[in-house]
Design a protein around this motif. Structure first.
Motif, PDB file in Angstrom:
ATOM      1  N   ILE A 128      -7.729   0.655   3.048  1.00 48.55           N
ATOM      2  CA  ILE A 128      -7.039   1.723   3.762  1.00 48.55           C
ATOM      3  C   ILE A 128      -6.202   2.543   2.783  1.00 48.55           C
ATOM      4  CG2 ILE A 128      -4.941   0.435   4.319  1.00 48.55           C
ATOM      5  CD1 ILE A 128      -5.361   1.465   7.257  1.00 48.55           C
ATOM      6  N   ASN A 129      -5.890   3.812   3.139  1.00 46.95           N
ATOM      7  CA  ASN A 129      -5.205   4.728   2.232  1.00 46.95           C
ATOM      8  C   ASN A 129      -3.693   4.516   2.166  1.00 46.95           C
ATOM      9  OD1 ASN A 129      -7.756   6.095   3.244  1.00 46.95           O
ATOM     10  ND2 ASN A 129      -7.248   7.355   1.470  1.00 46.95           N
ATOM     11  N   ASP A 130      -3.043   4.420   3.324  1.00 48.61           N
ATOM     12  CA  ASP A 130      -1.586   4.342   3.313  1.00 48.61           C
ATOM     13  C   ASP A 130      -1.084   3.627   4.559  1.00 48.61           C
ATOM     14  OD1 ASP A 130      -1.476   6.271   5.464  1.00 48.61           O
ATOM     15  OD2 ASP A 130      -1.886   7.806   3.943  1.00 48.61           O
ATOM     16  N   TRP A 166       6.799   5.495  -4.547  1.00 49.08           N
ATOM     17  CA  TRP A 166       5.455   6.062  -4.649  1.00 49.08           C
ATOM     18  C   TRP A 166       5.546   7.549  -4.968  1.00 49.08           C
ATOM     19  CZ3 TRP A 166       1.531   2.695  -4.532  1.00 49.08           C
ATOM     20  CH2 TRP A 166       1.743   1.447  -3.925  1.00 49.08           C
ATOM     21  N   SER A 167       4.548   8.063  -5.716  1.00 46.16           N
ATOM     22  CA  SER A 167       4.458   9.509  -5.970  1.00 46.16           C
ATOM     23  C   SER A 167       2.989   9.894  -6.051  1.00 46.16           C
ATOM     24  CB  SER A 167       5.179   9.864  -7.275  1.00 46.16           C
ATOM     25  OG  SER A 167       4.459   9.339  -8.382  1.00 46.16           O
ATOM     26  N   GLY A 168       2.702  11.181  -5.988  1.00 43.91           N
ATOM     27  CA  GLY A 168       1.328  11.656  -6.113  1.00 43.91           C
ATOM     28  C   GLY A 168       0.604  11.638  -4.778  1.00 43.91           C
ATOM     29  N   LYS A 169      -0.578  12.249  -4.778  1.00 38.83           N
ATOM     30  CA  LYS A 169      -1.396  12.314  -3.569  1.00 38.83           C
ATOM     31  C   LYS A 169      -2.841  11.978  -3.905  1.00 38.83           C
ATOM     32  CE  LYS A 169       1.457  15.759  -1.226  1.00 38.83           C
ATOM     33  NZ  LYS A 169       1.494  17.080  -0.570  1.00 38.83           N
ATOM     34  N   GLY A 170      -3.035  10.862  -4.553  1.00 44.65           N
ATOM     35  CA  GLY A 170      -4.384  10.464  -4.945  1.00 44.65           C
ATOM     36  C   GLY A 170      -5.202   9.995  -3.752  1.00 44.65           C
ATOM     37  N   SER A 171      -6.393   9.476  -4.027  1.00 44.77           N
ATOM     38  CA  SER A 171      -7.303   9.055  -2.957  1.00 44.77           C
ATOM     39  C   SER A 171      -7.612   7.559  -3.040  1.00 44.77           C
ATOM     40  CB  SER A 171      -8.613   9.845  -3.041  1.00 44.77           C
ATOM     41  OG  SER A 171      -9.191   9.673  -4.333  1.00 44.77           O
ATOM     42  N   SER A 172      -6.737   6.766  -3.670  1.00 45.99           N
ATOM     43  CA  SER A 172      -6.980   5.324  -3.807  1.00 45.99           C
ATOM     44  C   SER A 172      -6.940   4.630  -2.446  1.00 45.99           C
ATOM     45  CB  SER A 172      -5.928   4.691  -4.715  1.00 45.99           C
ATOM     46  OG  SER A 172      -6.019   5.218  -6.008  1.00 45.99           O
ATOM     47  N   HIS A 174       6.101  -5.388  -5.417  1.00 48.81           N
ATOM     48  CA  HIS A 174       6.205  -6.132  -4.158  1.00 48.81           C
ATOM     49  C   HIS A 174       6.749  -5.232  -3.061  1.00 48.81           C
ATOM     50  CE1 HIS A 174       5.790 -10.312  -5.822  1.00 48.81           C
ATOM     51  NE2 HIS A 174       6.198  -9.695  -6.928  1.00 48.81           N
ATOM     52  N   ARG A 175       6.367  -5.512  -1.829  1.00 55.60           N
ATOM     53  CA  ARG A 175       7.011  -4.852  -0.691  1.00 55.60           C
ATOM     54  C   ARG A 175       8.424  -5.409  -0.556  1.00 55.60           C
ATOM     55  NH1 ARG A 175       2.667  -6.544   3.411  1.00 55.60           N
ATOM     56  NH2 ARG A 175       4.502  -6.923   4.709  1.00 55.60           N
ATOM     57  N   THR A 176       9.335  -4.566  -0.088  1.00 55.99           N
ATOM     58  CA  THR A 176      10.719  -5.036   0.063  1.00 55.99           C
ATOM     59  C   THR A 176      10.831  -6.141   1.110  1.00 55.99           C
ATOM     60  OG1 THR A 176      11.127  -3.211   1.600  1.00 55.99           O
ATOM     61  CG2 THR A 176      11.795  -2.885  -0.692  1.00 55.99           C
ATOM     62  N   ILE A 229       0.860  -1.191   0.000  1.00 57.34           N
ATOM     63  CA  ILE A 229       0.000   0.000   0.000  1.00 57.34           C
ATOM     64  C   ILE A 229       0.894   1.238   0.000  1.00 57.34           C
ATOM     65  CG2 ILE A 229      -1.846  -1.222   1.221  1.00 57.34           C
ATOM     66  CD1 ILE A 229      -1.053   0.243   3.757  1.00 57.34           C
ATOM     67  N   TYR A 230       0.248   2.383  -0.257  1.00 56.88           N
ATOM     68  CA  TYR A 230       0.996   3.637  -0.342  1.00 56.88           C
ATOM     69  C   TYR A 230       1.821   3.844   0.934  1.00 56.88           C
ATOM     70  CZ  TYR A 230       2.142   8.541  -1.031  1.00 56.88           C
ATOM     71  OH  TYR A 230       2.822   9.709  -1.176  1.00 56.88           O
ATOM     72  N   GLY A 231       3.118   4.188   0.726  1.00 59.08           N
ATOM     73  CA  GLY A 231       4.013   4.422   1.855  1.00 59.08           C
ATOM     74  C   GLY A 231       4.948   3.269   2.132  1.00 59.08           C
TER      75      GLY A 231
END
Length: 690
Positions: free
Chosen positions: A665-667, A607-613, A584-586, A566-568
């Motif tokens: 969840i967002n991040d 990751w980049s951007g500030k979307g709402s996914s 994949h996560r590291t 997920i984001y972050g």
């Protein structure tokens, strides 16, 4: 067992003297056995040790005392006395037959001594043991007077009213009863002898215990017991004439007195399985009284009295052929004075091929010599055997291969992670354990094969590769497997990497494609070198950074389902065979293997951007199974507007619960906050991201 009563040292010495008297008068023992009995109070008081006894009185006396000590240790395990196996274990622990004879005499003496005791619980326990254990052994050895006394005293203590009711009835009619038996026997003896049959006739009154058993079985009062009297006609004749003369005597008796046909027992034509032969008939004698008559020959009576086909066994006490033979031999030695010297050297070797072991509750089981802890586990239950990791023998932890010894107290240790193994079959001793292990291995193989097949299919789906049976069959053959089941078994055991299977599948699949269009081979003369492509080859490999837009737009990639980034999260990209990129996560479980085998396909990503996914993640929660725990968990999630609970699955077992929560969840920052809140719920022990 005398330890249950508060006897003083002086009282114990007096009881030892009384026991010695019973041994001498009733059994005929003397010498070392008497010395051992007289030393028991000294041993109990700690005034002398068995080693000192061996030095002063000899090895034989010390061996008897050692046998008595071992049996005392058995009692400390609180065994189930009524168990047939306990009697056998008792005999195997005795080492010397005189130990058993001493115990019988000691129990008779103890039963006599506790008449006025106030310890009712101990008296009941001692009486039960006398009835279930010592009385049958005394009968087996031909110690009929002691057997009868043990049974009657047991009844007196355990069922006081019944005992005195029958005793009073017998006392009131003793003179008349004796006279009646004489009147019955005299004319019968005259008639039988007049027919040319050489015999002698014995008459007796049944014991109080025997009468009470018949009253209970027939559900009748004292007056209703048919065979209160028993007459035994013993014929002396050659073996060839036995049946004829027995039936002749039967004919004479039934001519004189009316028989009860329902009470005829013919063990002449078809002897009992234990070898017992006799004719039993109940007849209506003078004064309309029922009398049981037993007709047999000297040979039959000898067998019955010796115990090989013991009369006591068909009354409900079971035994084994080996035990019968052994005890009968002992009795023969006791009855002949020339056998007394041999008795002093007699050692028991009856149960050299068997061991008897206890459960923690005192239950007793029999196993062949060489049986292991694992045999014991499978004897209890298949599931316990399958999960057995070892045992605790007399408080000491031992492995599953430990060979059981007589008297061991066994507790089985298990683990849910344990599974049956092929090598187990090689060291278990019982056929029961072997068959259960084979069945469990077969079931495990089938289950693991299905699991491996499903796992492989899931891997194909994750990589968007369509699996077909024909190519898969070729893969299995190419990898050297003759059986499909062996292929999936090795996958289940982790011996084959699924990625290698998929690579092999794709390799075979590509090889099947038809060459068409631009794929047609051309001559090298037509080839023109593109300089720009050479320049590209000099660029560093994998230095590019894959920038992932948070709203998942404009790029050909997917989030890997194995770790659900997920984001972050710290992530990397993996170039798949069909050209797409999986993120994949590291710290993904598959990351080390991907880097080791396919490092050339790894690309950097951030990751980049500030979307709402929103991203789907799964949490595992473990804790105490308290009322309202589910409500407490869901209320935390519902209070946050930016969280969506997709599913919840809770399973409780033995006071604990474990479950999974699927959340959108967002991040990862919000995820960490959520996990901290869930950990504060009362009863929650652990919260992990899957």
């Amino acid at each position: 067992m005398a330890e249950k009563f508060a006897f003083t040292y002086e009282e114990k010495k007096k009881m030892a003297s009384q026991t010695a008297e019973i041994l001498t008068e009733e059994i005929g023992l003397k010498g070392d056995a008497i010395d051992a009995v007289m030393l028991i109070p000294e041993i109990d008081a700690g005034k002398v040790t068995i080693k000192e006894v061996e030095h002063t009185h000899g090895e034989s006396v010390a061996r008897i005392l050692h046998g008595l000590g071992r049996i005392q240790q058995l009692y400390e395990k609180n065994p189930v006395i009524e168990s047939e196996n306990f009697r056998n274990l008792l005999l195997s622990f005795a080492e010397d037959m005189r130990v058993i004879l001493i115990m019988i005499a000691d129990r008779v003496n103890l039963m006599r001594s506790i008449r006025d005791t106030e310890n009712e619980e101990a008296r009941q326990e001692v009486s039960q043991e006398a009835a279930y254990l010592y009385a049958p052994l005394a009968h087996k050895l031909g110690l009929y007077n002691l057997k009868r006394e043990l049974e009657d005293l047991s009844l007196k203590y355990m069922e006081h009213d019944a005992y005195y009711h029958i005793r009073e009835k017998l006392s009131a009619t003793k003179a008349a009863r004796d006279a009646y038996i004489d009147r019955f026997i005299k004319p019968v003896e005259e008639k039988v002898k007049a027919a040319g049959i050489n015999c002698h006739i014995k008459g007796r009154t049944k014991s109080i215990h025997s009468i009470w058993q018949k009253m209970k079985k027939q559900k009748c009062p004292f007056e209703g017991v048919y065979d209160l009297f028993a007459i035994r006609i013993i014929i002396d004749c050659p073996e060839a004439l036995e049946k004829m003369q027995c039936w002749q005597a039967y004919s004479i008796i039934t001519d004189m007195y009316q028989p009860n046909p329902k009470r005829l027992r013919d063990w002449l034509s078809v002897p009992k399985s234990n070898g017992y032969e006799s004719l039993h008939i109940t007849v209506l004698g003078p004064e309309q009284k029922w009398v049981e008559v037993q007709i047999r020959t000297e040979r039959m009576d000898e067998i019955a009295e010796r115990g090989v086909a013991a009369h006591w066994r068909y009354k409900g006490v079971k035994g084994e052929t080996g035990l019968d033979e052994w005890l009968t031999n002992i009795r023969s030695m006791l009855e002949h004075s020339e056998g007394m010297e041999a008795m002093d050297q007699f050692k028991m070797d009856l149960y050299e091929d068997e061991v008897f072991v206890f459960t923690p509750r005192g239950d007793l089981f029999k196993f062949p010599v060489g049986a292991t802890v694992l045999d014991f586990a499978y004897h209890i239950h298949s599931k316990i055997g399958n999960q057995c990791t070892g045992g605790r023998i007399n408080g000491r932890v031992v492995p599953i291969r430990y060979e059981l010894k007589s008297g061991d107290q066994v507790e089985i240790l298990t683990s849910t992670n344990q599974k049956p193994r092929q090598e187990w079959i090689n060291f278990v001793k019982t056929s029961r354990a072997k068959s259960k292990i084979k069945l469990a291995l077969k079931e495990t193989q089938v289950k693991d094969g299905l699991f491996a097949k499903e796992m492989l299919e899931r891997k194909f789906k994750n990589r968007k590769i369509e699996q077909d049976e024909s190519t898969m069959f070729h893969v299995i053959k190419k990898m050297g497997f003759k059986e499909v089941s062996d292929f999936y078994k090795q996958i289940a055991e982790g011996l084959i990497d699924t990625n290698a299977i998929i690579d092999k599948f794709l390799e075979l699949k590509e090889g099947e494609k038809v060459v068409i269009g631009d794929n047609i081979a051309r001559s090298a003369e037509e080839f023109v070198l593109d300089e720009s492509k050479i320049a590209g080859l000099n660029q560093p490999v994998n230095d590019d950074v894959l920038v992932i837009d948070r709203n998942l737009k404009g790029l050909d990639y997917q989030l890997a389902k194995c770790c659900s980034p997920i984001y972050g999260d710290s992530v990397f990209g993996f170039v798949t065979v069909n050209g797409g990129i999986k993120i994949h996560r590291t710290d993904c479980p598959n990351a080390p293997e991907l880097r080791r085998r396919f490092g050339y396909r790894i690309v950097k990503a951030k990751w980049s951007g500030k979307g709402s996914s929103q991203y789907g993640i799964t949490l595992r929660v473990i804790g105490n199974d308290d009322i309202g725990i589910v409500n407490n968990l869901t209320s935390i999630i519902s209070k946050d507007e930016k969280l969506i609970l997709r599913s919840i699955n809770i399973d409780s077992h033995d006071g604990l619960f474990s479950g999974t929560l699927q959340v959108m969840i967002n991040d990862n920052t919000r995820l960490e906050t959520l996990m901290k809140k869930l950990r504060t719920v009362k009863g929650v022990k652990q919260v992990d991201r899957i």
